[in-house]
Scaffold this motif. Structure first.
Motif, PDB file in Angstrom:
ATOM      1  N   LEU A 149       0.832  -1.196   0.000  1.00 40.31           N
ATOM      2  CA  LEU A 149       0.000   0.000   0.000  1.00 40.31           C
ATOM      3  C   LEU A 149       0.868   1.248   0.000  1.00 40.31           C
ATOM      4  CD1 LEU A 149      -2.687  -0.999   2.660  1.00 40.31           C
ATOM      5  CD2 LEU A 149      -2.889  -1.129   0.178  1.00 40.31           C
ATOM      6  N   CYS A 157      -8.267   6.384  -0.610  1.00 44.49           N
ATOM      7  CA  CYS A 157      -8.809   5.046  -0.886  1.00 44.49           C
ATOM      8  C   CYS A 157     -10.232   4.908  -0.359  1.00 44.49           C
ATOM      9  CB  CYS A 157      -7.901   3.986  -0.271  1.00 44.49           C
ATOM     10  SG  CYS A 157      -6.261   3.886  -1.028  1.00 44.49           S
ATOM     11  N   MET A 286     -11.096  -4.062  -5.689  1.00 42.95           N
ATOM     12  CA  MET A 286     -10.235  -3.051  -5.069  1.00 42.95           C
ATOM     13  C   MET A 286      -9.187  -3.681  -4.154  1.00 42.95           C
ATOM     14  SD  MET A 286     -12.873  -1.253  -2.392  1.00 42.95           S
ATOM     15  CE  MET A 286     -13.673  -2.144  -1.053  1.00 42.95           C
ATOM     16  N   ASN A 288      -9.140  -5.440  -1.211  1.00 43.71           N
ATOM     17  CA  ASN A 288      -9.203  -5.014   0.183  1.00 43.71           C
ATOM     18  C   ASN A 288      -8.293  -5.903   1.028  1.00 43.71           C
ATOM     19  OD1 ASN A 288      -9.940  -4.083   2.722  1.00 43.71           O
ATOM     20  ND2 ASN A 288     -12.096  -3.894   2.175  1.00 43.71           N
ATOM     21  N   ASN A 320     -12.687   1.286   4.356  1.00 40.03           N
ATOM     22  CA  ASN A 320     -12.037   0.830   3.126  1.00 40.03           C
ATOM     23  C   ASN A 320     -10.718   1.548   2.859  1.00 40.03           C
ATOM     24  OD1 ASN A 320     -14.401  -0.852   2.275  1.00 40.03           O
ATOM     25  ND2 ASN A 320     -15.392   1.148   2.139  1.00 40.03           N
ATOM     26  N   THR A 323      -7.042  -0.305   0.895  1.00 34.19           N
ATOM     27  CA  THR A 323      -7.398  -0.900  -0.396  1.00 34.19           C
ATOM     28  C   THR A 323      -6.545  -0.265  -1.492  1.00 34.19           C
ATOM     29  OG1 THR A 323      -9.174   0.735  -0.582  1.00 34.19           O
ATOM     30  CG2 THR A 323      -9.765  -1.424   0.293  1.00 34.19           C
ATOM     31  N   PHE A 324      -6.762  -0.707  -2.721  1.00 37.63           N
ATOM     32  CA  PHE A 324      -6.081  -0.194  -3.912  1.00 37.63           C
ATOM     33  C   PHE A 324      -4.552  -0.261  -3.763  1.00 37.63           C
ATOM     34  CE2 PHE A 324     -10.245   1.804  -3.818  1.00 37.63           C
ATOM     35  CZ  PHE A 324     -10.706   1.563  -5.105  1.00 37.63           C
ATOM     36  N   PHE A 380      -7.480  10.384  -7.372  1.00 38.58           N
ATOM     37  CA  PHE A 380      -6.191  10.104  -6.745  1.00 38.58           C
ATOM     38  C   PHE A 380      -5.215  11.267  -6.905  1.00 38.58           C
ATOM     39  CE2 PHE A 380      -7.724   5.797  -6.567  1.00 38.58           C
ATOM     40  CZ  PHE A 380      -7.054   5.238  -5.488  1.00 38.58           C
ATOM     41  N   GLN A 394      -1.193   0.937  -9.440  1.00 36.58           N
ATOM     42  CA  GLN A 394      -2.464   0.666  -8.767  1.00 36.58           C
ATOM     43  C   GLN A 394      -3.545   0.293  -9.774  1.00 36.58           C
ATOM     44  OE1 GLN A 394      -2.244   4.573  -6.465  1.00 36.58           O
ATOM     45  NE2 GLN A 394      -3.310   3.286  -4.985  1.00 36.58           N
TER      46      GLN A 394
END
Length: 506
Positions: A149, A157, A286, A288, A320, A323-324, A380, A394
């Motif tokens: 991450l 995110c 995504m 997670n 969340n 994620t990503f 983003f 990503q």
């Protein structure tokens, strides 16, 4: 320059036009205009092809977006007014691994209106108020954080999960966006010294994510402990045994339970499974890395009818922020999904036809992917540390996850268990310059042909005349040749990920 200096006022929605520095970053904005998929790995199915460009879906999506946006802005304005006018402060949430706060309206007794998570108080942020994270960061720096991450991007995110939910038309993630709030209750490293000196806490302005609060929901852990699924525990009878027991009691007229009490039936299990399938696909796309039974919620709604009461389920995905990822987990932990620990009979069945009919037209539409890329890039790029190189990674992970979803939904025999067992992959975007459409017929008609080329008398001309004619034709050809324009398109190709983490159970 601090990030909050770029905002016009506290509470203002942070958009791509909010930051002055973003106007100088032409990379993301230029890519938004040029993103056109020319060759895609997402091949549509024939029987769902007519649903890919359905205008009704886009109209419904825009209508829902407008409604939720108006509600979101109204709630944010009320929270700002409650602080400025009535001096109602935020309250820190004790649970969780990050600094998150309940935000109230004009009447705190009615409950919170939203949840605010500052950027610098995220689980792995520099000002995380949780002492466990401080010990982790101080004494175990080699094992701190999640390498897959991007640090301090959880607030984006959170908003991106809401955007993905909206793009997929699920309605599971509460409306979330990035805003700036002021409060005296934010975590401050100097608060201990201020307290010892008898001084009031400082007023701080912080950037973070704001998520609408959910009412009448209970977390999945509480719901499943109150209404355990058939076969969830060893001493619990299966669904067939429960149905046989109910029929036996009904025949003997000894049933004392109220008809209003919720019980698991075949119909209720099917409804719950349909909602669960949407949550599974959302989490998978995504990627997670922090989905457990404590951060997705269930709402049980009774529907009164003449013949009795039927039940409807609404699932919600919260928390969340983790994620990503920019790469698949490939070091120590694999971060499995929490819903994998549900009973096997909930996961071993193939995906339903309604789920396949909902997701396949969207995930195989080139228009949907092009529009999604523009919206996600705009979101983003709000972060001051945004790097287009990391964002492309990503995006490659997200599209790789979506590719596995599409391939699983293509096969009517496969379900959630087959989805999580698929080989991890990336879908990389490569740019290519291709010429625009050339009007060949008009070019051929309008092209000038020299007279000498069609005259038989020129066959016996002297050499100097022939050379002169040849040079003249070359010059005429250079001047008459049209300059063909080109455009940048995206060519997708698949890449398999071979690195695997050491531990697969945590």
């Amino acid at each position: 320059m601090s990030q909050t200096d770029h905002t016009a006022s506290p509470g203002q929605l942070v958009t791509s036009n909010t930051y002055d520095w973003l106007q100088l970053q032409e990379g993301p904005l230029r890519e938004n205009k040029q993103y056109e998929v020319h060759h895609s790995v997402f091949k549509p199915l024939d029987r769902y092809a007519h649903l890919s460009n359905d205008p009704a879906y886009e109209q419904e999506r825009k209508s829902k977006h407008q409604q939720t946006q108006q509600k979101f802005e109204y709630v944010v304005s009320e929270c700002l007014d409650s602080f400025k006018t009535y001096h109602i402060e935020l309250s820190r949430i004790k649970a969780g691994s990050s600094g998150s706060y309940f935000v109230y309206g004009r009447d705190p007794q009615l409950g919170p209106l939203g949840v605010f998570k500052p950027k610098d108080e995220e689980p792995y942020g520099p000002l995380s108020p949780k002492w466990t994270k401080w010990m982790h960061r101080t004494f175990f720096p080699c094992f701190f954080g999640r390498s897959c991450l991007i640090p301090n991007l959880g607030y984006i995110c959170e908003s991106a999960a809401s955007l993905l939910d909206e793009r997929l038309g699920l309605g599971m993630v509460p409306r979330t966006d990035t805003i700036v709030l002021e409060s005296h209750k934010f975590y401050d490293q100097m608060q201990t010294w201020l307290f010892l000196c008898g001084m009031e806490p400082r007023l701080q302005k912080k950037l973070g994510s704001f998520q609408l609060f959910l009412n009448n929901y209970m977390d999945a852990e509480e719901f499943l402990s109150k209404y355990p699924l058939p076969g969830m525990y060893r001493d619990q009878p299966s669904l067939n045994q429960q149905l046989s027991h109910r029929l036996h009691n009904k025949d003997q007229n000894c049933s004392t339970e109220s008809q209003d009490k919720f019980e698991w039936t075949e119909v209720n299990l099917t409804k719950f499974r349909l909602e669960l399938e949407k949550l599974i696909i959302l989490d998978y796309i995504m990627r997670n890395t922090d989905r457990g039974l404590d951060n997705w919620m269930v709402k049980l709604v009774p529907i009164h009818k003449k013949k009795g009461i039927s039940w409807e389920f609404h699932l919600a995905a919260i928390d969340n922020g983790l994620t990503f990822p920019w790469k698949h987990p490939d070091e120590w932990r694999s971060y499995p999904y929490g819903w994998l620990y549900l009973p096997v009979h909930m996961l071993a069945q193939p995906f339903s036809e309604s789920t396949r009919r909902h997701f396949l037209p969207l995930l195989t539409s080139e228009k949907w992917w092009s529009e999604s890329y523009k919206e996600f890039t705009s979101l983003f790029s709000r972060d001051s540390d945004f790097k287009i190189r990391m964002w492309r990674k990503q995006w490659a992970v997200l599209k790789g996850q979506a590719y596995n979803v599409v391939e699983t939904l293509r096969d009517i025999r496969q379900g959630p268990l087959e989805l999580v067992r698929r080989t991890r992959c990336l879908v990389l975007d490569e740019k290519m310059q291709v010429p625009l459409a050339v009007p060949i017929l008009n070019t051929a008609i309008n092209e000038r042909i020299p007279v000498q080329a069609g005259s038989p008398m020129n066959l016996y001309s002297s050499a100097p005349v022939v050379n002169e004619v040849a040079h003249q034709r070359d010059d005429d050809h250079k001047h008459s040749m049209p300059q063909f324009a080109s455009k940048t398109v995206i060519i997708e190709h698949l890449q398999v990920v071979t690195n695997t983490p050491v531990l697969t159970w945590c």
